[in-house]
Write a protein that holds these residues in place. Sequence first.
Motif, PDB file in Angstrom:
ATOM      1  N   GLY A 194       0.789  -1.227   0.000  1.00  0.00           N
ATOM      2  CA  GLY A 194       0.000   0.000   0.000  1.00  0.00           C
ATOM      3  C   GLY A 194       0.812   1.264   0.000  1.00  0.00           C
ATOM      4  N   ILE A 195       2.108   1.165  -0.341  1.00  0.00           N
ATOM      5  CA  ILE A 195       3.020   2.310  -0.252  1.00  0.00           C
ATOM      6  C   ILE A 195       3.324   2.834  -1.655  1.00  0.00           C
ATOM      7  CG2 ILE A 195       5.266   3.085   0.596  1.00  0.00           C
ATOM      8  CD1 ILE A 195       5.210   0.505   2.396  1.00  0.00           C
ATOM      9  N   PRO A 196       3.188   4.121  -1.909  1.00  0.00           N
ATOM     10  CA  PRO A 196       3.542   4.680  -3.223  1.00  0.00           C
ATOM     11  C   PRO A 196       5.005   4.417  -3.557  1.00  0.00           C
ATOM     12  CG  PRO A 196       2.239   6.270  -1.985  1.00  0.00           C
ATOM     13  CD  PRO A 196       2.584   5.154  -1.026  1.00  0.00           C
ATOM     14  N   VAL A 197       5.251   3.928  -4.767  1.00  0.00           N
ATOM     15  CA  VAL A 197       6.589   3.537  -5.171  1.00  0.00           C
ATOM     16  C   VAL A 197       6.719   3.688  -6.684  1.00  0.00           C
ATOM     17  CG1 VAL A 197       5.900   1.107  -5.445  1.00  0.00           C
ATOM     18  CG2 VAL A 197       8.309   1.671  -5.023  1.00  0.00           C
ATOM     19  N   THR A 198       7.929   3.953  -7.131  1.00  0.00           N
ATOM     20  CA  THR A 198       8.189   4.001  -8.563  1.00  0.00           C
ATOM     21  C   THR A 198       9.553   3.391  -8.843  1.00  0.00           C
ATOM     22  OG1 THR A 198       8.199   5.448 -10.516  1.00  0.00           O
ATOM     23  CG2 THR A 198       9.279   6.286  -8.561  1.00  0.00           C
ATOM     24  N   GLY A 199       9.732   2.841 -10.039  1.00  0.00           N
ATOM     25  CA  GLY A 199      11.000   2.211 -10.398  1.00  0.00           C
ATOM     26  C   GLY A 199      11.516   2.698 -11.731  1.00  0.00           C
ATOM     27  N   LYS A 200      12.805   2.902 -11.830  1.00  0.00           N
ATOM     28  CA  LYS A 200      13.440   3.323 -13.075  1.00  0.00           C
ATOM     29  C   LYS A 200      14.520   2.306 -13.441  1.00  0.00           C
ATOM     30  CE  LYS A 200      11.284   7.368 -12.834  1.00  0.00           C
ATOM     31  NZ  LYS A 200      10.102   7.655 -13.681  1.00  0.00           N
ATOM     32  N   ASN A 201      14.401   1.735 -14.624  1.00  0.00           N
ATOM     33  CA  ASN A 201      15.356   0.737 -15.093  1.00  0.00           C
ATOM     34  C   ASN A 201      16.340   1.407 -16.049  1.00  0.00           C
ATOM     35  OD1 ASN A 201      16.571  -1.731 -15.519  1.00  0.00           O
ATOM     36  ND2 ASN A 201      15.100  -2.397 -17.060  1.00  0.00           N
ATOM     37  N   LEU A 202      17.611   1.431 -15.693  1.00  0.00           N
ATOM     38  CA  LEU A 202      18.660   2.031 -16.519  1.00  0.00           C
ATOM     39  C   LEU A 202      19.531   0.901 -17.054  1.00  0.00           C
ATOM     40  CD1 LEU A 202      19.594   4.913 -14.040  1.00  0.00           C
ATOM     41  CD2 LEU A 202      17.903   4.955 -15.884  1.00  0.00           C
ATOM     42  N   PHE A 203      19.341   0.576 -18.324  1.00  0.00           N
ATOM     43  CA  PHE A 203      19.987  -0.614 -18.866  1.00  0.00           C
ATOM     44  C   PHE A 203      20.757  -0.272 -20.141  1.00  0.00           C
ATOM     45  CE2 PHE A 203      15.774  -0.151 -20.529  1.00  0.00           C
ATOM     46  CZ  PHE A 203      15.844  -0.495 -21.859  1.00  0.00           C
ATOM     47  N   PRO A 204      21.763  -1.072 -20.484  1.00  0.00           N
ATOM     48  CA  PRO A 204      22.565  -0.797 -21.675  1.00  0.00           C
ATOM     49  C   PRO A 204      21.841  -1.193 -22.948  1.00  0.00           C
ATOM     50  CG  PRO A 204      23.323  -2.807 -20.649  1.00  0.00           C
ATOM     51  CD  PRO A 204      22.258  -2.249 -19.745  1.00  0.00           C
ATOM     52  N   ASP A 263      21.684  -5.980  12.497  1.00  0.00           N
ATOM     53  CA  ASP A 263      20.596  -5.223  13.106  1.00  0.00           C
ATOM     54  C   ASP A 263      19.618  -4.799  12.009  1.00  0.00           C
ATOM     55  OD1 ASP A 263      21.698  -5.396  15.632  1.00  0.00           O
ATOM     56  OD2 ASP A 263      22.868  -3.550  15.392  1.00  0.00           O
ATOM     57  N   CYS A 264      18.364  -5.137  12.177  1.00  0.00           N
ATOM     58  CA  CYS A 264      17.374  -4.786  11.169  1.00  0.00           C
ATOM     59  C   CYS A 264      16.009  -4.628  11.839  1.00  0.00           C
ATOM     60  CB  CYS A 264      17.331  -5.825  10.047  1.00  0.00           C
ATOM     61  SG  CYS A 264      16.977  -7.508  10.613  1.00  0.00           S
ATOM     62  N   PRO A 265      15.120  -3.843  11.250  1.00  0.00           N
ATOM     63  CA  PRO A 265      15.327  -3.129   9.995  1.00  0.00           C
ATOM     64  C   PRO A 265      16.222  -1.908  10.170  1.00  0.00           C
ATOM     65  CG  PRO A 265      13.209  -2.521  10.917  1.00  0.00           C
ATOM     66  CD  PRO A 265      13.765  -3.602  11.792  1.00  0.00           C
ATOM     67  N   LEU A 266      16.616  -1.316   9.040  1.00  0.00           N
ATOM     68  CA  LEU A 266      17.409  -0.095   9.050  1.00  0.00           C
ATOM     69  C   LEU A 266      16.530   1.086   9.475  1.00  0.00           C
ATOM     70  CD1 LEU A 266      19.290  -0.516   5.643  1.00  0.00           C
ATOM     71  CD2 LEU A 266      20.181  -1.016   7.936  1.00  0.00           C
ATOM     72  N   PRO A 267      17.143   2.219   9.785  1.00  0.00           N
ATOM     73  CA  PRO A 267      16.351   3.420  10.081  1.00  0.00           C
ATOM     74  C   PRO A 267      15.440   3.842   8.932  1.00  0.00           C
ATOM     75  CG  PRO A 267      18.584   3.709  10.853  1.00  0.00           C
ATOM     76  CD  PRO A 267      18.578   2.433  10.052  1.00  0.00           C
ATOM     77  N   ILE A 268      15.804   3.467   7.713  1.00  0.00           N
ATOM     78  CA  ILE A 268      14.872   3.629   6.594  1.00  0.00           C
ATOM     79  C   ILE A 268      14.097   2.323   6.472  1.00  0.00           C
ATOM     80  CG2 ILE A 268      16.153   5.381   5.293  1.00  0.00           C
ATOM     81  CD1 ILE A 268      17.256   3.062   3.566  1.00  0.00           C
ATOM     82  N   ARG A 269      12.793   2.409   6.588  1.00  0.00           N
ATOM     83  CA  ARG A 269      12.034   1.170   6.576  1.00  0.00           C
ATOM     84  C   ARG A 269      10.625   1.424   6.044  1.00  0.00           C
ATOM     85  NH1 ARG A 269       8.416   0.724  10.691  1.00  0.00           N
ATOM     86  NH2 ARG A 269       8.514   2.299  12.349  1.00  0.00           N
ATOM     87  N   LEU A 270       9.932   0.322   5.845  1.00  0.00           N
ATOM     88  CA  LEU A 270       8.586   0.376   5.284  1.00  0.00           C
ATOM     89  C   LEU A 270       7.545   0.116   6.366  1.00  0.00           C
ATOM     90  CD1 LEU A 270       9.378  -1.829   2.171  1.00  0.00           C
ATOM     91  CD2 LEU A 270       9.059   0.649   2.158  1.00  0.00           C
ATOM     92  N   GLU A 271       6.396   0.727   6.188  1.00  0.00           N
ATOM     93  CA  GLU A 271       5.261   0.498   7.070  1.00  0.00           C
ATOM     94  C   GLU A 271       4.003   0.505   6.219  1.00  0.00           C
ATOM     95  OE1 GLU A 271       3.537   3.246  10.424  1.00  0.00           O
ATOM     96  OE2 GLU A 271       5.360   2.249  11.176  1.00  0.00           O
ATOM     97  N   LYS A 272       3.143  -0.477   6.415  1.00  0.00           N
ATOM     98  CA  LYS A 272       1.980  -0.625   5.551  1.00  0.00           C
ATOM     99  C   LYS A 272       1.125   0.635   5.503  1.00  0.00           C
ATOM    100  CE  LYS A 272       1.099  -5.609   5.329  1.00  0.00           C
ATOM    101  NZ  LYS A 272       0.110  -6.675   5.604  1.00  0.00           N
TER     102      LYS A 272
END
Length: 599
Positions: free
Chosen positions: A35-45, A190-199
């Motif tokens: 349920g988290i907004p996300v986007t992906g960019k594929n940089l390929f040769p 140690d996990c999760p990192l300080p950057i983490r996901l939450e529903k």
Amino acid sequence: MNQRVNDFAIKIASANGTGSSSANGLIMQAIFRMGIPVTGKNLFPSNIQGLPTWYEIRVNGNGYTARTPIFDLIVALNAATFDKDVAEVRSGGWLLYDSTSPLPQDRLRSDITYIGVPLAKMCNESFKGVRERILMKNIAYAGALGALLDIDTDVLVALTKEKYGRKPALLESNQTAIDLGFNYVKENLDCPLPIRLEKMTATEESILIDGNTAAALGCLYAGATVGAWYPITPATSIMEGFTGFCQKYRKDPESNQNRYAILQAEDELAAIGMVIGASWAGARAFTPTAGPGISLMSEFLGLAYYAEIPAVVFDVQRSGPSTGMPTRTQQGDLMLCAYASHGDTKHICLYPSDPREAFEMAVKSFDLAERFQTPVLVLSDLDIGMNDWMVPKLTWDDSYEPDRGKVLDAAELEAAKSFYRYLDVDGDGIPYRSLPGVHPKGSYFTRGSGHNKFGAYTEDSDEYREVLDRIAVKVNSAADHVPAPFMRGSGKARIGIITVGSCHAACLEAMALMAKDGLEVDYMRVRGFPFGKDVEHFIDSHDENFVVEMNRDGQLRNLLILETGVAAKRLESIRIYSGMPMSAANVMEGVLAKQGVLA
């Protein structure tokens, strides 16, 4: 680093051909399913296997989807790009590496944390065969990121089952690889990192889709039955998608015969010729291509313009000139498409900003092409076309009826005293047309050579000008029918930002960030050409206008100057042409520098 929930960016560095795309897609889809907004960019040769490839994932709970040039976490799995990848980690960030081999101590940074996971060692011990070990190493880092970022393991399991449920061996190996990475991190770090996901629930009304698939679906819904093409990056998957949709939905249910025609031509010139022929015969036809293809199609585009034949062309723009960088994005075809071909030509153009608009404008393009009896070009780009975007769910109105324009049927032709193909009967610049075989009275000679309003050959200056001027009236009148500009802001700001296409996400984010710093701006994204009066009004309403685009020469700015009569000094230029998608930082730095805020 302070705790940051649902607000970070990661980058995965690997090599082309190693199967990393499956792992990267798994990670992004899992975040979306949470349920988290996300986007992906594929940089390929663009060429051979083994060259560097990167995948960027941005998570932002507020829904911002533009590319960010700085990353909180980088997964560095390619020794050839290690130094470059290390340099892109934000100070205080993290770098995940395969600790099967030691890191080069003389090339490390003291301000980031290195996370070692023995990916190759674990996969070598758990899988047989070189190829399987390489592929599963990628899935293992997906498992490791699952633990580090707190990705819901149930979601990862569900996605794996969806993909490999009918292939038990693959399902088992993928699940094993995920567990290897996940369990190692859980047991040793140690996990999760300080950057983490939450529903969240922010994606419930959204989908993940790439622009080429969305455009192909739009062609299907618009009633297109003919596609002609020549393979070219990054447009090929439009026709691949259309082919798949036709095989499923364009078959006669009783005879099982195809109700479509898809032709791979010998080159782009032949492809547009086939489209023009099919459109002249009454089909809705299109071709997908990129900048080099538009160059080759220009002669036939001029024929369709002058002979007044509908045609739809999708230009998925890439970096030029010449072959350029085929797998990098750009907006370098704005001028080319607007005036493609020799002589006095001007074409209707549509500019989607994301896959949802690629779907909607695909439908719109066929209606405009037939209404105005002329080519229509839809200008997407590689970022829109080949990357997965989070967009609102596509919607469709079942009451939609195609706008076929002024097409006379058999009864109308029978009742007509006369029929002249290029005669403007209604005074709107658009003549009536007929389709082959409908009625003998509807026959005419299609001319790309000089012709008068009765369709007869001419070299008479007055007759020639009369037809050419009418066509100009017709095409210019499309300004009232192309999609209206997207506008945001109070309308009272001193500064205006103008952009086109996929720069939209970066501009909206920059606008919000500048507002927090007390700088109010108004915003306009043009969505169609020719430009309507509202475009010129926006420019005239602001003391300064910044035109944001992805090309070297400021092509949108040039079009605005040529087509609106606005003085050039009223339009400042912000141009990014690195081949990378635009970021909010690019926009802000451009505006603030010219405001004297930055040195």
